[in-house]
Design a protein around this motif. Structure first.
Motif, mmCIF file in Angstrom:
data_model
loop_
_atom_site.group_PDB
_atom_site.id
_atom_site.type_symbol
_atom_site.label_atom_id
_atom_site.label_comp_id
_atom_site.label_asym_id
_atom_site.label_seq_id
_atom_site.Cartn_x
_atom_site.Cartn_y
_atom_site.Cartn_z
ATOM 1 N N LEU A 180 0.812 -1.209 0.000
ATOM 2 C CA LEU A 180 0.000 0.000 0.000
ATOM 3 C C LEU A 180 0.850 1.265 0.000
ATOM 4 O O LEU A 180 0.500 2.263 -0.647
ATOM 5 N N GLU A 181 1.972 1.253 0.717
ATOM 6 C CA GLU A 181 2.836 2.431 0.764
ATOM 7 C C GLU A 181 3.479 2.702 -0.596
ATOM 8 O O GLU A 181 3.667 3.857 -0.992
ATOM 9 N N ALA A 182 3.828 1.617 -1.314
ATOM 10 C CA ALA A 182 4.373 1.783 -2.667
ATOM 11 C C ALA A 182 3.316 2.384 -3.595
ATOM 12 O O ALA A 182 3.596 3.283 -4.401
ATOM 13 N N GLU A 183 2.084 1.892 -3.453
ATOM 14 C CA GLU A 183 0.982 2.407 -4.260
ATOM 15 C C GLU A 183 0.684 3.858 -3.905
ATOM 16 O O GLU A 183 0.405 4.688 -4.777
ATOM 17 N N GLN A 184 0.801 4.170 -2.609
ATOM 18 C CA GLN A 184 0.552 5.542 -2.150
ATOM 19 C C GLN A 184 1.576 6.515 -2.707
ATOM 20 O O GLN A 184 1.242 7.638 -3.095
ATOM 21 N N ALA A 185 2.835 6.074 -2.771
ATOM 22 C CA ALA A 185 3.894 6.928 -3.310
ATOM 23 C C ALA A 185 3.633 7.228 -4.790
ATOM 24 O O ALA A 185 3.841 8.355 -5.260
ATOM 25 N N THR A 186 3.174 6.223 -5.532
ATOM 26 C CA THR A 186 2.857 6.413 -6.948
ATOM 27 C C THR A 186 1.701 7.385 -7.117
ATOM 28 O O THR A 186 1.735 8.286 -7.961
ATOM 29 N N LEU A 187 0.651 7.215 -6.300
ATOM 30 C CA LEU A 187 -0.506 8.106 -6.361
ATOM 31 C C LEU A 187 -0.110 9.553 -6.039
ATOM 32 O O LEU A 187 -0.570 10.495 -6.684
ATOM 33 N N GLU A 188 0.743 9.704 -5.029
ATOM 34 C CA GLU A 188 1.168 11.054 -4.645
ATOM 35 C C GLU A 188 1.952 11.711 -5.763
ATOM 36 O O GLU A 188 1.770 12.902 -6.056
ATOM 37 N N ASN A 189 2.817 10.940 -6.429
ATOM 38 C CA ASN A 189 3.590 11.492 -7.538
ATOM 39 C C ASN A 189 2.672 11.881 -8.692
ATOM 40 O O ASN A 189 2.848 12.930 -9.322
ATOM 41 N N ASP A 190 1.674 11.033 -8.975
ATOM 42 C CA ASP A 190 0.706 11.338 -10.038
ATOM 43 C C ASP A 190 -0.055 12.622 -9.723
ATOM 44 O O ASP A 190 -0.280 13.463 -10.605
ATOM 45 N N LEU A 191 -0.455 12.763 -8.453
ATOM 46 C CA LEU A 191 -1.194 13.960 -8.042
ATOM 47 C C LEU A 191 -0.328 15.212 -8.161
ATOM 48 O O LEU A 191 -0.798 16.272 -8.572
#
Length: 356
Positions: free
Chosen positions: A87-98
């Protein structure tokens, strides 16, 4: 996520809700211009809010996984720890996309473009290379599902073009091709060279966002309009009717011409499109100079003196000098496979905006 970024996304979420409420109002169609304006704003906000909602859901899931990781049962605890990593890896990707979504957007990115290519240094070989670039861009446009319209052409006897102008219409055309303006250099044995020596020639590319009348105001009294006989292919009208149109904007000395249509009225309309695009492009370049924007790839101003890219045929190599990007796929690039180069330029531009 930084608090300032979170607050921007909260405001975006609130604004999207306000727009949705306004769009279902029975009075919305009374003002078409406003309807289009908020519809465009909604299209920009929607992906941001959707990604932010996924981010918030992921945040809740991480808290649940952390609680699981603290469980007395070793198996459940291990499952929680593994889930946290995922989940933290996915969260980092989402944050970068945002973060990328929140970068300042070029208001011209969604526009169609007018492209002008000229053979420059190298005589006949430069004109032949200008023709190669024209084919490269038109084939790339075809892969994107874009529409191409010829505006003006001055073919070279040896092949290619001394000058060629064309319009590309479609979704987000300018956003993909706006970094193509500048001098393109080719290194190869020319078709016109019998001794087999490698020559260097150049052709210049100018990419201009299409401008509407509301973008740039032109005083009709500032225009000199000349008509003349069309040259080249064109059926019975060629050299019999003065259908070709040349327009000069007297205050700036900007000249455009069109002879692709049989009707003088149609050619004049196209020439005016070209004139507006050129004047709008010049206006944008001046604005960028005044702002002193260091993030614009140090290019993209349309200056023909800027050598932006080299196409080396003996080594099958293409190098974009602005970002130090090289690929050994010239044979594919010249046939319209520009995706890797364009993606690299866009990524670099976004990186510079993030740093800025």
């Amino acid at each position: 996520m930084e608090e300032s970024m979170r607050q921007r996304l909260i405001v975006a979420t609130k604004r999207l809700k306000e727009i949705d409420e306004e769009l279902i109002s029975p009075d919305i169609m009374k003002d078409i211009a406003h309807f289009r304006e908020i519809s465009k704003e909604r299209a920009d906000l929607d992906p941001q809010v959707e990604a932010f909602n996924r981010y918030l859901k992921n945040e809740e899931d991480i808290l649940g996984a952390q609680e699981m990781a603290r469980d007395d049962d070793p198996d459940l605890s291990e499952m929680g720890k593994e889930e946290i990593k995922r989940l933290e890896a996915e969260q980092a990707t989402l944050e970068n996309d945002l973060r990328e979504m929140l970068l300042p957007k070029d208001p011209n990115d969604g526009k169609n473009i007018i492209v002008e290519i000229r053979g420059a240094v190298g005589g006949d070989e430069a004109n032949i290379f200008a023709g190669d670039l024209f084919r490269m861009y038109t084939r790339y446009a075809e892969t994107q599902g874009w529409k191409i319209q010829m505006l003006d052409e001055n073919p070279s006897e040896a092949g290619g073009f001394a000058t060629v102008s064309f319009k590309i219409s479609g979704k987000n055309v300018y956003s993909k091709l706006k970094f193509e303006s500048g001098a393109h250099r080719v290194q190869r044995v020319p078709k016109t060279e019998a001794s087999g020596r490698i020559h260097t020639s150049t052709a210049t590319v100018l990419v201009m966002p299409e401008a509407e009348e509301i973008d740039i105001e032109i005083n009709p009294n500032d225009l000199q309009v000349d008509t003349y006989h069309s040259q080249g292919a064109g059926g019975q009208n060629v050299n019999k009717t003065e259908s070709a149109v040349r327009i000069t904007h007297i205050p700036t000395g900007t000249v455009v011409a069109c002879q692709t249509e049989k009707s003088q009225i149609q050619n004049r309309e196209i020439a005016m499109q070209m004139l507006r695009a050129k004047m709008y492009s010049n206006m944008l370049a001046k604005q960028q100079e005044e702002i002193g924007n260091e993030r614009r790839l140090k290019v993209g101003t349309g200056e023909r003196s800027e050598k932006i890219r080299t196409y080396n045929y003996p080594q099958n190599r293409v190098t974009d000098h602005r970002i130090g990007f090289t690929i050994q796929k010239l044979d594919r690039v010249i046939e319209g496979d520009l995706n890797e180069i364009i993606d690299a330029l866009i990524h670099y531009d976004q990186s510079m905006k993030m740093v800025g």
